[in-house]
Motif scaffolding. Structure first.
Motif, PDB file in Angstrom:
ATOM      1  N   PHE A 122       0.835  -1.209   0.000  1.00 15.37           N
ATOM      2  CA  PHE A 122       0.000   0.000   0.000  1.00 15.37           C
ATOM      3  C   PHE A 122       0.867   1.255   0.000  1.00 15.37           C
ATOM      4  CE2 PHE A 122      -1.776   3.491   2.539  1.00 15.37           C
ATOM      5  CZ  PHE A 122      -2.820   3.849   1.698  1.00 15.37           C
ATOM      6  N   GLY A 123       0.505   2.184  -0.881  1.00 14.57           N
ATOM      7  CA  GLY A 123       1.245   3.439  -0.912  1.00 14.57           C
ATOM      8  C   GLY A 123       0.482   4.496  -1.684  1.00 14.57           C
ATOM      9  N   HIS A 124       1.135   5.642  -1.828  1.00 14.75           N
ATOM     10  CA  HIS A 124       2.396   5.925  -1.150  1.00 14.75           C
ATOM     11  C   HIS A 124       2.080   6.577   0.195  1.00 14.75           C
ATOM     12  CE1 HIS A 124       1.315   9.333  -3.630  1.00 14.75           C
ATOM     13  NE2 HIS A 124       2.135  10.132  -2.993  1.00 14.75           N
ATOM     14  N   VAL A 125       2.763   6.104   1.219  1.00 12.28           N
ATOM     15  CA  VAL A 125       2.447   6.518   2.585  1.00 12.28           C
ATOM     16  C   VAL A 125       3.053   7.900   2.880  1.00 12.28           C
ATOM     17  CG1 VAL A 125       2.709   5.936   5.036  1.00 12.28           C
ATOM     18  CG2 VAL A 125       2.216   4.131   3.369  1.00 12.28           C
ATOM     19  N   PHE A 126       4.287   8.118   2.416  1.00  8.94           N
ATOM     20  CA  PHE A 126       4.963   9.409   2.626  1.00  8.94           C
ATOM     21  C   PHE A 126       5.267  10.019   1.249  1.00  8.94           C
ATOM     22  CE2 PHE A 126       6.042   6.650   6.235  1.00  8.94           C
ATOM     23  CZ  PHE A 126       5.562   7.427   7.277  1.00  8.94           C
ATOM     24  N   PRO A 127       5.560  11.331   1.210  1.00 11.83           N
ATOM     25  CA  PRO A 127       5.867  11.942  -0.093  1.00 11.83           C
ATOM     26  C   PRO A 127       7.073  11.261  -0.741  1.00 11.83           C
ATOM     27  CG  PRO A 127       5.639  13.625   1.621  1.00 11.83           C
ATOM     28  CD  PRO A 127       5.631  12.297   2.311  1.00 11.83           C
ATOM     29  N   THR A 128       6.999  11.068  -2.038  1.00 17.15           N
ATOM     30  CA  THR A 128       8.104  10.430  -2.758  1.00 17.15           C
ATOM     31  C   THR A 128       8.207  10.999  -4.166  1.00 17.15           C
ATOM     32  OG1 THR A 128       8.901   8.361  -3.728  1.00 17.15           O
ATOM     33  CG2 THR A 128       6.543   8.479  -3.293  1.00 17.15           C
ATOM     34  N   GLU A 129       9.437  11.150  -4.628  1.00 15.42           N
ATOM     35  CA  GLU A 129       9.706  11.654  -5.989  1.00 15.42           C
ATOM     36  C   GLU A 129       8.972  10.821  -7.027  1.00 15.42           C
ATOM     37  OE1 GLU A 129      12.828  13.531  -7.426  1.00 15.42           O
ATOM     38  OE2 GLU A 129      12.358  14.734  -5.648  1.00 15.42           O
ATOM     39  N   CYS A 130       8.864   9.541  -6.725  1.00 17.92           N
ATOM     40  CA  CYS A 130       8.275   8.585  -7.657  1.00 17.92           C
ATOM     41  C   CYS A 130       6.808   8.926  -7.942  1.00 17.92           C
ATOM     42  CB  CYS A 130       8.411   7.201  -7.045  1.00 17.92           C
ATOM     43  SG  CYS A 130       7.920   5.876  -8.104  1.00 17.92           S
ATOM     44  N   LYS A 131       6.160   9.604  -7.005  1.00 14.27           N
ATOM     45  CA  LYS A 131       4.747   9.970  -7.171  1.00 14.27           C
ATOM     46  C   LYS A 131       4.600  11.480  -6.960  1.00 14.27           C
ATOM     47  CE  LYS A 131       3.546   5.579  -7.370  1.00 14.27           C
ATOM     48  NZ  LYS A 131       2.839   4.879  -8.401  1.00 14.27           N
ATOM     49  N   ALA A 132       5.474  12.245  -7.595  1.00 16.16           N
ATOM     50  CA  ALA A 132       5.484  13.699  -7.407  1.00 16.16           C
ATOM     51  C   ALA A 132       4.120  14.279  -7.788  1.00 16.16           C
ATOM     52  CB  ALA A 132       6.586  14.308  -8.259  1.00 16.16           C
ATOM     53  N   GLY A 133       3.635  15.192  -6.961  1.00 13.41           N
ATOM     54  CA  GLY A 133       2.369  15.867  -7.269  1.00 13.41           C
ATOM     55  C   GLY A 133       1.145  15.128  -6.751  1.00 13.41           C
ATOM     56  N   ILE A 134       1.313  13.889  -6.311  1.00 15.50           N
ATOM     57  CA  ILE A 134       0.157  13.158  -5.752  1.00 15.50           C
ATOM     58  C   ILE A 134       0.316  13.155  -4.232  1.00 15.50           C
ATOM     59  CG2 ILE A 134      -1.173  11.004  -5.796  1.00 15.50           C
ATOM     60  CD1 ILE A 134       0.314  10.255  -8.365  1.00 15.50           C
ATOM     61  N   PRO A 135      -0.699  13.655  -3.496  1.00 10.87           N
ATOM     62  CA  PRO A 135      -0.545  13.721  -2.037  1.00 10.87           C
ATOM     63  C   PRO A 135      -0.348  12.333  -1.428  1.00 10.87           C
ATOM     64  CG  PRO A 135      -2.595  14.766  -2.767  1.00 10.87           C
ATOM     65  CD  PRO A 135      -1.996  14.117  -3.960  1.00 10.87           C
ATOM     66  N   PRO A 136       0.533  12.223  -0.420  1.00 15.09           N
ATOM     67  CA  PRO A 136       0.725  10.928   0.223  1.00 15.09           C
ATOM     68  C   PRO A 136      -0.533  10.491   0.967  1.00 15.09           C
ATOM     69  CG  PRO A 136       1.871  12.647   1.427  1.00 15.09           C
ATOM     70  CD  PRO A 136       1.350  13.284   0.179  1.00 15.09           C
ATOM     71  N   ARG A 137      -0.708   9.200   1.119  1.00  9.67           N
ATOM     72  CA  ARG A 137      -1.951   8.698   1.733  1.00  9.67           C
ATOM     73  C   ARG A 137      -1.846   8.586   3.251  1.00  9.67           C
ATOM     74  NH1 ARG A 137      -1.653   6.694  -3.529  1.00  9.67           N
ATOM     75  NH2 ARG A 137      -3.527   7.266  -4.691  1.00  9.67           N
ATOM     76  N   GLY A 138      -0.642   8.595   3.784  1.00 14.10           N
ATOM     77  CA  GLY A 138      -0.460   8.721   5.227  1.00 14.10           C
ATOM     78  C   GLY A 138      -0.626   7.444   6.032  1.00 14.10           C
ATOM     79  N   VAL A 139      -0.124   7.505   7.277  1.00 12.56           N
ATOM     80  CA  VAL A 139      -0.163   6.324   8.139  1.00 12.56           C
ATOM     81  C   VAL A 139      -1.568   6.016   8.672  1.00 12.56           C
ATOM     82  CG1 VAL A 139       2.250   6.133   8.911  1.00 12.56           C
ATOM     83  CG2 VAL A 139       0.735   7.735  10.041  1.00 12.56           C
ATOM     84  N   GLU A 140      -2.443   7.036   8.694  1.00 17.02           N
ATOM     85  CA  GLU A 140      -3.806   6.771   9.188  1.00 17.02           C
ATOM     86  C   GLU A 140      -4.538   5.842   8.214  1.00 17.02           C
ATOM     87  OE1 GLU A 140      -2.603   9.857   8.763  1.00 17.02           O
ATOM     88  OE2 GLU A 140      -2.214  10.413  10.858  1.00 17.02           O
TER      89      GLU A 140
END
Ligand SMILES: Cc1nc(C(=O)O)sc1CCOP(=O)(O)O
Length: 200
Positions: A122-140
């Motif tokens: 499951f991802g992406h949990v934290f911000p990552t270059e690989c998914k630039a521009g898409i907000p991270p989904r977070g630990v919650e």
């Protein structure tokens, strides 16, 4: 079950660079994913053979998307994306293949479980270059998913060693890391930092 540590290729390294790093780190990780979207089946086979020759066991190799390549090479498994063959079809034909699904929502995680996937990422949990521009989904959201499905949920996306305790708190069964290992100046030292946090 022991927490899982998966590492994922960047798609940008040569076979030699990738195999050199993999040969150093394989003893410390549970799975090495070959995620090389631009490569042909033949090139993927060459990459797998390079890993095997540098000492990585077939039991630690997972091929992204290409079930055919994974089966033909006799490696551990395949990581399926939304555009891949459905997990159910793959497990029906190849019950011993270890099948993971990449998921981005609770619904997709439930679908992966119902399809017979062995685990999901499951991802992406934290911000990552690989998914630039898409907000991270977070630990919650990660926590909601881990409490809703019984299959292991592995967290991905921007994971640094310091994130590991938060990921365990959310109930994840493992981590999957790309740039944190393969783009590190010293991949082996970095892998050891993750392992230390995982054991901590
Ligand atoms: C390959 C991949 N899949 C993701 C997803 O959310 O499905 S995030 C991701 C990239 C992970 O790379 P890094 O560890 O460098 O952030």
């Amino acid at each position: 079950m022991k927490k899982q540590f998966h590492v994922i290729s960047t798609g940008k390294q040569t076979t030699e660079q990738f195999a050199a790093i993999a040969s150093q780190i394989h003893l410390y990780v549970d799975a090495i994913h070959i995620r090389e979207k631009e490569k042909t089946a033949k090139e993927l086979v060459e990459r797998i053979e390079a890993l095997l020759s540098s000492g990585v066991p077939a039991e630690k190799i997972i091929v992204n998307d290409r079930v055919d390549v994974a089966v033909a090479c006799g490696v551990k498994g395949a990581q399926l994306a939304y555009h891949s063959l459905p997990a159910k079809k793959v497990k029906e034909r190849f019950p011993s293949l270890f099948v993971g699904c990449s998921v981005h929502s609770l619904e997709e995680a439930v679908e992966a479980e119902q399809g017979g996937a062995d685990y999901c990422i499951f991802g992406h949990v934290f911000p990552t270059e690989c998914k630039a521009g898409i907000p991270p989904r977070g630990v919650e959201t990660l926590a909601q998913i881990t409490s809703a499905v019984r299959i292991p949920v592995i967290a991905i996306g921007g994971i640094q060693p310091s994130h590991v305790p938060h990921i365990w708190k959310a109930g994840a069964s493992g981590i999957a890391v790309m740039s944190g290992v393969f783009l590190a100046n010293d991949p082996l030292a970095q892998v050891k930092s993750y392992v230390q946090m995982m054991q901590g």
